[in-house]
Motif scaffolding. Structure first.
Motif, mmCIF file in Angstrom:
data_model
loop_
_atom_site.group_PDB
_atom_site.id
_atom_site.type_symbol
_atom_site.label_atom_id
_atom_site.label_comp_id
_atom_site.label_asym_id
_atom_site.label_seq_id
_atom_site.Cartn_x
_atom_site.Cartn_y
_atom_site.Cartn_z
ATOM 1 N N ALA A 89 0.809 -1.223 0.000
ATOM 2 C CA ALA A 89 0.000 0.000 0.000
ATOM 3 C C ALA A 89 0.844 1.276 0.000
ATOM 4 O O ALA A 89 0.307 2.376 -0.124
ATOM 5 N N VAL A 90 2.160 1.134 0.156
ATOM 6 C CA VAL A 90 3.038 2.302 0.259
ATOM 7 C C VAL A 90 3.581 2.673 -1.119
ATOM 8 O O VAL A 90 4.177 1.831 -1.797
ATOM 9 N N LEU A 91 3.342 3.921 -1.510
ATOM 10 C CA LEU A 91 3.911 4.414 -2.767
ATOM 11 C C LEU A 91 5.383 4.747 -2.593
ATOM 12 O O LEU A 91 6.216 4.391 -3.423
ATOM 13 N N THR A 92 5.700 5.425 -1.509
ATOM 14 C CA THR A 92 7.094 5.713 -1.184
ATOM 15 C C THR A 92 7.218 5.983 0.310
ATOM 16 O O THR A 92 6.294 6.529 0.925
ATOM 17 N N ALA A 93 8.338 5.570 0.868
ATOM 18 C CA ALA A 93 8.666 5.847 2.270
ATOM 19 C C ALA A 93 10.079 6.423 2.288
ATOM 20 O O ALA A 93 11.020 5.789 1.802
ATOM 21 N N ASP A 117 16.809 11.601 1.521
ATOM 22 C CA ASP A 117 17.276 10.700 0.467
ATOM 23 C C ASP A 117 16.774 11.261 -0.863
ATOM 24 O O ASP A 117 15.567 11.218 -1.145
ATOM 25 N N PRO A 118 17.651 11.805 -1.702
ATOM 26 C CA PRO A 118 17.187 12.491 -2.917
ATOM 27 C C PRO A 118 16.380 11.609 -3.861
ATOM 28 O O PRO A 118 15.570 12.128 -4.626
ATOM 29 N N ILE A 119 16.582 10.287 -3.800
ATOM 30 C CA ILE A 119 15.849 9.404 -4.705
ATOM 31 C C ILE A 119 14.478 9.054 -4.126
ATOM 32 O O ILE A 119 13.444 9.229 -4.769
ATOM 33 N N LEU A 120 14.458 8.562 -2.883
ATOM 34 C CA LEU A 120 13.195 8.171 -2.266
ATOM 35 C C LEU A 120 12.278 9.365 -2.013
ATOM 36 O O LEU A 120 11.051 9.215 -1.943
ATOM 37 N N ASP A 121 12.868 10.524 -1.850
ATOM 38 C CA ASP A 121 12.091 11.692 -1.445
ATOM 39 C C ASP A 121 11.415 12.411 -2.606
ATOM 40 O O ASP A 121 10.638 13.339 -2.391
ATOM 41 N N ARG A 122 11.692 11.991 -3.855
ATOM 42 C CA ARG A 122 11.175 12.734 -5.006
ATOM 43 C C ARG A 122 9.658 12.781 -5.038
ATOM 44 O O ARG A 122 9.080 13.753 -5.522
ATOM 45 N N GLY A 123 9.008 11.733 -4.550
ATOM 46 C CA GLY A 123 7.551 11.724 -4.579
ATOM 47 C C GLY A 123 6.900 12.431 -3.414
ATOM 48 O O GLY A 123 5.679 12.498 -3.340
ATOM 49 N N LEU A 124 7.694 12.984 -2.501
ATOM 50 C CA LEU A 124 7.151 13.625 -1.298
ATOM 51 C C LEU A 124 7.334 15.135 -1.288
ATOM 52 O O LEU A 124 6.409 15.884 -0.977
ATOM 53 N N ARG A 125 8.523 15.596 -1.615
ATOM 54 C CA ARG A 125 8.825 17.027 -1.506
ATOM 55 C C ARG A 125 9.466 17.516 -2.800
ATOM 56 O O ARG A 125 10.312 16.833 -3.376
ATOM 57 N N SER A 126 9.058 18.702 -3.213
ATOM 58 C CA SER A 126 9.610 19.285 -4.440
ATOM 59 C C SER A 126 10.603 20.381 -4.088
ATOM 60 O O SER A 126 10.380 21.172 -3.178
ATOM 61 N N ARG A 222 4.016 8.071 1.808
ATOM 62 C CA ARG A 222 2.942 8.455 0.890
ATOM 63 C C ARG A 222 2.288 7.178 0.387
ATOM 64 O O ARG A 222 2.959 6.282 -0.140
ATOM 65 N N LEU A 223 0.990 7.069 0.584
ATOM 66 C CA LEU A 223 0.263 5.858 0.229
ATOM 67 C C LEU A 223 -0.188 5.892 -1.231
ATOM 68 O O LEU A 223 -0.312 6.964 -1.847
#
Length: 864
Positions: A89-93, A117-126, A222-223
């Motif tokens: 269910a997790v899109l990114t952590a 983490d610049p890779i994992l964090d791309r879907g969370l913060r711009s 982010r789910l």
């Protein structure tokens, strides 16, 4: 539409010309309204800017995260990131670190360093660099590949004059490391946090820099869009014991909760200036309604309806409110920039850190300011407008008929005032709404109204009983002045009510501040006792997330036996969304050198119970905000341990970042396995020596023996710490003092306007006295005695009202807003000095009106 146009044309001819002919009096009223509106608007804008800055910063850091995984009082294992990313269910952590660091050897203020983490964090913060040299490569690639690099925020780069490829040395705990600036962030997304006073770095670089390997502050999740509540429960089930998951907005709301009460109290206090200005509008509109009754009667005889007369004077009040608000705009723009820094600094000291980067002119706030100013002016003009409605056409036949005042009997006002005052206490005991003391504010308003309604009876009583006495003191002018005060009616009482309000607020705040400072000083000396305080560098701003280095703990344990060390572990947490500080301390050592200010119970018995029973002590703030009392159970997960502890006592505590919970340090270590120290108090056993000099000597010895690790420590003597606490307290109330002085100034304008009204109304009488032989000094003395009686009445009634109000502020409004109360104490010295000064100021304000009567020759006035 035609009726509206006709009304405006008639008002322009009938009222606007009158206002223009008495331009200086109109300007005085506009100034009073403008000051009140400017204070209200500037305070609202300044507090809203601080709240918006905090909210924007929290939202920028949270990004698109749906949930946050964290460990209260500790950090999260890094391997949990992989576990969460594998969940269907997790899109990114993505892991995250946030901490404040300081540029080394620059003396600059600290700034927020965010590690991700610049890779994992791309879907969370711009975020993106402002000047990318190579647009084909991702902005995060160089940050990820090169160690000890960062990207600076725009505000930080401007403050430190940083440019790409520059180097900057940062210090954290006992470490100093040189970072290279890769680029400057474009002001969007994550770069808006802290107003741009931030820097981004890779999480592995941060771990190398801080030595925090294998752990992270938190993990943001982010789910997937298809995730449901069952998936959330499934994620929770995968978390180890002691690891919690909550919405990222909960931290934001807990911070806003602490700011909100301060914001509302400051807004209410600023409204007082506008409320006092309402009396000025009343005085001027009442003057026109009474002095122009003959003209109103002529209008009635020509067919004007009573509704039209009412609309004329209501429109005059609306004009004064709207024009005063327009005058307030430049005043507010001048005041808000000076209030902004002070308000944000106070919020930072007391509640949460805010960095206000810009001031937004919120259209809703501007509209609210205009609406309230207009509403206050309309309310002030409504009573004179109603009086004007009662004008009869037959009054046009009598040129010198009495003004026709139709005020109710004095006894009715006195009875109404007593009734309102009696309603204050039951109303104030109603609970607040979501931490907002609405019932307390309403009780305060009724208190002001009640005592203001008592002023007509007080004026009549003084005028009747003192007229003979004053004749013996001041001669015939004093006697005539007292008689006029007796017969002046309710219009004089209205302006005296302005002075009652301002004086009551002054007295109440003097008592509250004195009680607060006296209690805080007692608390500082008894509960914050200690000869030396030691903690990690920047511990307060980083919320004690980083404990003392083990080497420092060993050094302290090996100190000279002439000192006693009391370690503590401090953790910032929330309980049901309410922020508080959890502190574990050695009670056995603490009670030998200090004591808590318990609300109830004997301290010796309470400490004895702590030794036998596994329980906690809670502060008054925590008790009032959570509803927890002695005997209730405190349940929480802290540092991986489940705590279920009874409350043994409640104590006074005035830490500003929420309530406080005290627990035994030894029991905390046994249950959690956390044996680290957040800091330590150091006491000198020999109290016969020069304590300050001995404490400084021990401080120098600790720094010398710490060597290079000394820069990781913050050591302050007990006297210096207590002075800092009291200085912050004094700075907190500086805004209150400014607002109070403005209210008193507006009240002084009310005295001037009122006396001017009565001088103009009695122009024929006063000039008749001059014509039959009275000297100018006698007439001036008579007006002066009227002013003395007005001011003495306002101060006496205001003094009584102030004592009632101080009780409401201390035991109702402060308790419901912030959770604390104080030991009631009156600063008689300050009151004995200030009350005569207020009297002198108000009497000085009466001088212009006493001179007004001599502007025209008596013969000309009598001929007219």
């Amino acid at each position: 539409m035609e009726k509206i146009v006709f009304l405006i044309r008639l008002w322009t001819w009938f009222s606007l010309r009158q206002l223009r002919s008495q331009y200086w009096r109109t300007l005085a009223v506009l100034l009073g309204i403008a000051l009140g509106a400017a204070v209200f608007t500037s305070v609202r804008l300044a507090t809203n800017a601080s709240v918006d800055s905090f909210t924007s910063s929290m939202e920028s850091i949270a990004g698109k995260a749906d949930w946050t995984v964290f460990c209260p009082g500790s950090r999260v294992p890094e391997e949990l990131v992989a576990v969460l990313n594998k969940h269907p269910a997790v899109l990114t952590a993505s892991p995250l670190f946030t901490t404040y660091v300081r540029p080394h050897d620059s003396g600059s203020a600290p700034f927020l360093l965010i590690a991700l983490d610049p890779i994992l964090d791309r879907g969370l913060r711009s975020w993106k660099p402002g000047h990318a040299e190579n647009d084909s490569s991702p902005p995060w690639l160089e940050l990820l590949s090169e160690p000890y690099t960062l990207i600076a925020g725009k505000k930080l780069s401007s403050r430190l004059n940083l440019k790409p490829k520059d180097s900057i040395s940062l210090e954290f705990a006992q470490r100093n490391t040189v970072f290279r600036v890769l680029n400057i962030l474009s002001p969007e997304g994550l770069a808006l946090a802290e107003g741009g006073d931030i820097a981004l770095t890779d999480i592995s670089t941060f771990q190398e820099f801080t030595g925090l390997h294998g752990v992270v502050d938190r993990i943001d999740i982010r789910l997937k869009p298809s995730a449901c509540s069952e998936d959330v429960q499934s994620i929770r089930a995968t978390l180890p014991p002691g690891i919690l998951m909550e919405r990222p907005g909960e931290a934001r709301e807990s911070g806003k909760l602490m700011i909100r009460s301060y914001q509302i109290n400051l807004s209410v206090l600023s409204f007082v200036s506008l409320f006092v200005g309402m009396f000025l509008v009343f005085s001027l509109v009442a003057l026109h309604a009474t002095s122009r009754r003959h003209e109103l009667a002529v209008l009635c005889s020509l067919g004007a309806s009573s509704r039209l007369l009412f609309s004329l004077f209501l429109l005059e009040g609306a004009f004064l409110g709207a024009a005063g608000w327009i005058v307030a705009i430049p005043l507010a723009s001048f005041m808000v920039r000076r209030l902004l820094s002070q308000v944000s600094a106070t919020i930072t000291h007391l509640f949460v850190r805010v960095q206000v980067d810009q001031l937004k002119l919120d259209p809703l706030e501007i509209a609210l300011s205009f609406a309230i100013t207009l509403l206050v002016s309309l309310l002030a003009a409504s009573q004179p407008a109603l009086q004007a409605m009662q004008t009869l056409p037959r009054e046009a036949l009598s040129r010198h008929q009495a003004t026709g005042e139709t005020s109710r009997p004095i006894k009715w006002f006195t009875f109404s005032g007593i009734l309102l005052i009696l309603m204050v206490w039951p109303l104030s005991q109603l609970p607040g709404t979501r931490g907002i003391p609405l019932s307390g504010y309403l009780a305060t308003f009724l208190l002001f109204c009640g005592f203001s309604l008592l002023t007509p009876g007080c004026l009549r009583f003084l005028g009747s009983r003192l007229s003979t006495v004053l004749r013996n003191i001041g001669g015939q002018p004093a006697y005539l002045g007292a008689l006029y005060v007796r017969d002046a009616g309710t219009r004089m009482a209205i302006s005296v009510g302005a002075l009652v309000t301002a004086t009551a607020l002054f007295v109440a705040l003097v008592i509250m501040i004195h009680s607060f400072r006296g209690t805080v000083e007692l608390w500082v000396n008894q509960s914050i006792s200690g000869d030396l305080f030691l903690r990690p560098w920047m511990a307060e701003i980083n919320r004690y997330k980083n404990p003392l280095p083990p080497e420092t703990v060993n050094l302290l344990q090996d100190l000279d036996p002439a000192v006693e060390i009391i370690p503590y572990r401090r953790i910032f947490l929330t309980y049901g969304g309410i922020p508080y500080e959890f502190e574990a301390i050695d009670f056995h050592k603490f009670e030998r050198h200090a004591t808590l200010l318990f609300l109830k119970g004997n301290p010796d018995e309470i400490y004895a119970n702590l030794a036998e029973i596994d329980g906690i002590l809670i502060s008054e703030v925590f008790s009032n905000q959570t509803g927890m009392k002695v005997g209730d159970h405190f349940r929480a997960q802290i540092a991986g341990a489940d705590l279920d502890l009874p409350v043994l006592a409640v104590f006074r505590d005035y830490r500003t970042r929420g309530g406080t919970v005290y627990y035994s340090l030894s029991r905390f270590m046994d249950k959690t396995g956390d044996r680290t120290w957040s800091g330590a108090r150091i006491y000198l056993k020999n109290r016969d020596q020069d304590i300050e000099s001995a404490a400084i000597s021990i401080k120098e010895d600790i720094l010398r023996r710490s060597g290079e690790k000394a820069q990781a420590l913050e050591i302050i003597t007990g006297n210096d710490l207590r002075r800092v606490i009291l200085r912050i307290f004094d700075e907190t109330f500086s805004i209150t003092t400014v607002l109070l002085l403005i209210s008193l100034f507006v009240a002084a304008l009310g005295i001037t306007t009122t006396l001017t009204v009565f001088v103009l109304e009695r122009s024929r009488q006063l000039h008749t006295l001059l014509a039959v032989g009275a000297s100018r000094n006698q007439v001036r003395s008579m007006i002066f005695w009227e002013a003395i009686l007005m001011v003495i009445t306002g101060e006496a009634v205001g003094l009584c009202c102030g004592f009632f109000l101080s009780y409401l502020l201390i035991f109702v409004i402060n308790r419901q807003s912030f959770g604390w109360t104080f030991i009631y104490s009156v600063d008689w010295t300050a009151l004995c000095i200030a009350i005569p000064l207020i009297l002198s100021t108000a009497l000085l304000a009466a001088l212009p009106s006493s001179q007004l009567v001599f502007n025209r020759p008596p013969s000309l006035v009598l001929r007219e």
